[in-house]
Scaffold this motif. Structure first.
Motif, PDB file in Angstrom:
ATOM      1  N   ARG A 176      83.960  25.072  79.311  1.00 44.76           N
ATOM      2  CA  ARG A 176      84.751  24.748  78.119  1.00 44.76           C
ATOM      3  C   ARG A 176      85.421  25.979  77.511  1.00 44.76           C
ATOM      4  O   ARG A 176      86.080  25.877  76.485  1.00 44.76           O
ATOM      5  CB  ARG A 176      83.868  24.086  77.063  1.00 44.76           C
ATOM      6  CG  ARG A 176      83.351  22.712  77.470  1.00 44.76           C
ATOM      7  CD  ARG A 176      82.733  21.993  76.290  1.00 44.76           C
ATOM      8  NE  ARG A 176      81.657  22.767  75.681  1.00 44.76           N
ATOM      9  CZ  ARG A 176      81.070  22.433  74.525  1.00 44.76           C
ATOM     10  NH1 ARG A 176      81.469  21.355  73.875  1.00 44.76           N
ATOM     11  NH2 ARG A 176      80.094  23.160  74.042  1.00 44.76           N
ATOM     12  N   GLY A 177      85.217  27.155  78.153  1.00 46.11           N
ATOM     13  CA  GLY A 177      85.858  28.364  77.660  1.00 46.11           C
ATOM     14  C   GLY A 177      85.118  29.038  76.530  1.00 46.11           C
ATOM     15  O   GLY A 177      85.743  29.683  75.672  1.00 46.11           O
ATOM     16  N   ALA A 178      83.793  28.916  76.497  1.00 47.51           N
ATOM     17  CA  ALA A 178      83.007  29.528  75.431  1.00 47.51           C
ATOM     18  C   ALA A 178      83.049  31.050  75.526  1.00 47.51           C
ATOM     19  O   ALA A 178      83.264  31.626  76.594  1.00 47.51           O
ATOM     20  CB  ALA A 178      81.558  29.044  75.509  1.00 47.51           C
ATOM     21  N   SER A 179      82.845  31.702  74.390  1.00 45.43           N
ATOM     22  CA  SER A 179      82.782  33.156  74.349  1.00 45.43           C
ATOM     23  C   SER A 179      81.398  33.610  74.797  1.00 45.43           C
ATOM     24  O   SER A 179      80.529  32.792  75.126  1.00 45.43           O
ATOM     25  CB  SER A 179      83.058  33.644  72.925  1.00 45.43           C
ATOM     26  OG  SER A 179      82.066  33.149  72.044  1.00 45.43           O
ATOM     27  N   LEU A 180      81.171  34.920  74.755  1.00 40.62           N
ATOM     28  CA  LEU A 180      79.881  35.463  75.179  1.00 40.62           C
ATOM     29  C   LEU A 180      78.744  34.891  74.346  1.00 40.62           C
ATOM     30  O   LEU A 180      77.642  34.669  74.853  1.00 40.62           O
ATOM     31  CB  LEU A 180      79.885  36.985  75.077  1.00 40.62           C
ATOM     32  CG  LEU A 180      78.615  37.700  75.551  1.00 40.62           C
ATOM     33  CD1 LEU A 180      78.351  37.416  77.012  1.00 40.62           C
ATOM     34  CD2 LEU A 180      78.719  39.204  75.310  1.00 40.62           C
ATOM     35  N   SER A 181      79.009  34.625  73.061  1.00 38.23           N
ATOM     36  CA  SER A 181      77.956  34.075  72.204  1.00 38.23           C
ATOM     37  C   SER A 181      77.499  32.702  72.686  1.00 38.23           C
ATOM     38  O   SER A 181      76.382  32.279  72.400  1.00 38.23           O
ATOM     39  CB  SER A 181      78.439  33.983  70.752  1.00 38.23           C
ATOM     40  OG  SER A 181      79.565  33.141  70.645  1.00 38.23           O
TER      41      SER A 181
END
Length: 452
Positions: free
Chosen positions: A149-154
């Motif tokens: 889904r394109g999540a960031s590192l967090s």
């Protein structure tokens, strides 16, 4: 569907560390499935060693009809046989129409389960921690889902022990099985002959997460043996990096919660600010469906002029002096309360009291005025177009200009209670009274109004 019979041959081949929960009362979230039954069984039969008290919570979402009722009945029966205190909740039929609603309802159940209360005529002692049965495979699936889904590192820290904030309250959730693979859990179930039920919907691949579990993960594991463990190691590394950023956010004291609003101090580091604003959104508004574009827009709002705003989802973010403030969008209070006969009440989320002034020192949020000077028909309300105000000892101006002079943030202006008649404002509660109702030597009916 029941599997096996109850037995108490305890094995210790699962990678579970209960030592860090020593002396706690743990409430295990139990659905009746293999994972939650393994968790409850393991904690129950090792609790004395670590001085742990055990109870359980069951949440029937009422989505699967008779099947979910049967599963809950199984959990109740098992807990009764094994002396585990159980608190159970049942959702209204048809109320949970989305995955997010189901999740929110389940978390609200966890919140209740931690508190002391009377349940079914008996005293429920509450608990310190909620334990869920998430395991290593769940963790790997979550990382793949978030990455897709394109999540960031967090979003790559996966599932771990932590705190969930729901309606402003903190819920401590632990995942003792997070380092155990599904195969290890099934080995434990089979060796100890633990009963469990099967949720037939988990076998269907028409849900995204089920598709990842049933179709994608087996292929990855076949192509690259040890995939689950490798993905979980990556999650652990990401968690260490995230912990560093969270420590910086706490050290800099970037986040503040003001009533139902959240504020984040200006910070030009995208890595720091983006994480701070995500924390604020989750804790203040239980928001999960934000996007990378939303976070980017909030970051860029820092560099715009004071007063600019950005509306997204059901929220509104304002650029204020030194910070970004986020509140619910379009929050207005159109009702009004007559002043005549008013003594105390809640309005616009604030406790308002009007009482005779007895000469004590005026504290913050208190205003003193001559009640005889208030016109008949004056009410408590919020601002309206055309409102005007004569400040104490000064001239008359529009209420909007007065708010600007007082540097009252835009997000607060529609929520500040006023005393007004028609377009004339006689008091901005908690801030200032109008010169028209000021106390003089001739005042006989002096009142104090307090806002908290």
């Amino acid at each position: 569907m029941l599997q096996g019979t109850i037995a108490y041959v305890i094995i210790f081949n699962m990678n579970v560390n209960l030592l860090k929960y020593s002396g706690k009362k743990i409430c295990v979230a139990v659905s009746g499935g293999s994972d939650s039954m393994a968790l409850l069984h393991y904690i129950l039969h090792n609790c004395q060693q670590f001085n742990i008290k055990v109870c359980a919570v069951n949440c029937d979402h009422s989505i699967r009809g008779k099947s979910s009722k049967s599963d809950s009945a199984f959990v109740k029966s098992w807990c009764e046989k094994n002396g585990v205190p159980l608190i159970a909740y049942v959702a209204e039929q048809g109320a949970l129409t989305s995955e997010q609603k189901a999740r929110d309802w389940r978390i609200s159940c966890y919140q209740l389960a931690l508190k002391k209360q009377i349940f079914n005529g008996r005293e429920w002692e509450g608990a310190d921690l909620i334990a869920t049965a998430h395991h290593a495979n769940d963790n790997a699936e979550t990382l793949l889902f978030n990455l897709s889904r394109g999540a960031s590192l967090s979003g790559m820290v996966g599932i771990c022990d932590g705190e969930i904030f729901y309606n402003g309250e903190k819920i401590s959730v632990i995942r003792p099985l997070i380092n155990c693979t599904k195969s290890q859990i099934l080995d434990y179930i089979n060796t100890n002959k633990i009963e469990f039920v099967v949720d037939e919907t988990n076998l269907e691949s028409n849900y995204t997460r089920n598709f990842i579990r049933n179709e994608v993960m087996p292929l990855l594991e076949k192509a690259i043996p040890g995939t689950v463990e490798s993905i979980c190691r990556f999650a652990s590394q990401a968690k260490r990096d995230e912990d560093y950023f969270l420590q910086e956010i706490e050290r800099l004291q970037l986040i503040n919660f003001e009533g139902n609003d959240a504020t984040v101090k200006i910070n030009k580091s995208y890595a720091i600010f983006s994480r701070a604003v995500i924390i604020a959104l989750k804790r203040a508004f239980n928001l999960k469906d934000y996007t990378a574009d939303h976070v980017e827009r909030l970051y860029n709002l820092q560099f715009e002029k004071v007063g600019n705003k950005f509306e997204f989802l059901h929220l509104c973010a304002y650029r204020e002096e030194g910070q970004i403030a986020v509140c619910k969008a379009g929050e207005r209070f159109d009702d009004k309360l007559p002043i005549k006969g008013f003594s105390s009440g809640i309005y616009a989320g604030k406790l308002i009291k009007i009482e005779p002034f007895k000469g004590e020192i005026v504290a913050r949020g208190e205003l003193v005025f001559d009640a005889d000077l208030l016109p008949e028909g004056a009410v408590i309300r919020t601002r309206r177009t055309g409102d005007k105000f004569q400040k104490f000892g000064g001239g008359t101006k529009s209420l909007g200009d007065y708010f600007t002079d007082k540097k009252i943030p835009q997000r607060l202006r529609d929520r500040i209670p006023l005393i007004a008649k028609d377009s004339q404002v006689y008091a901005v509660l908690g801030v200032e009274i109008c010169d028209k109702i000021k106390v003089s030597q001739n005042s006989k009916n002096v009142c104090k109004i307090t806002v908290k």
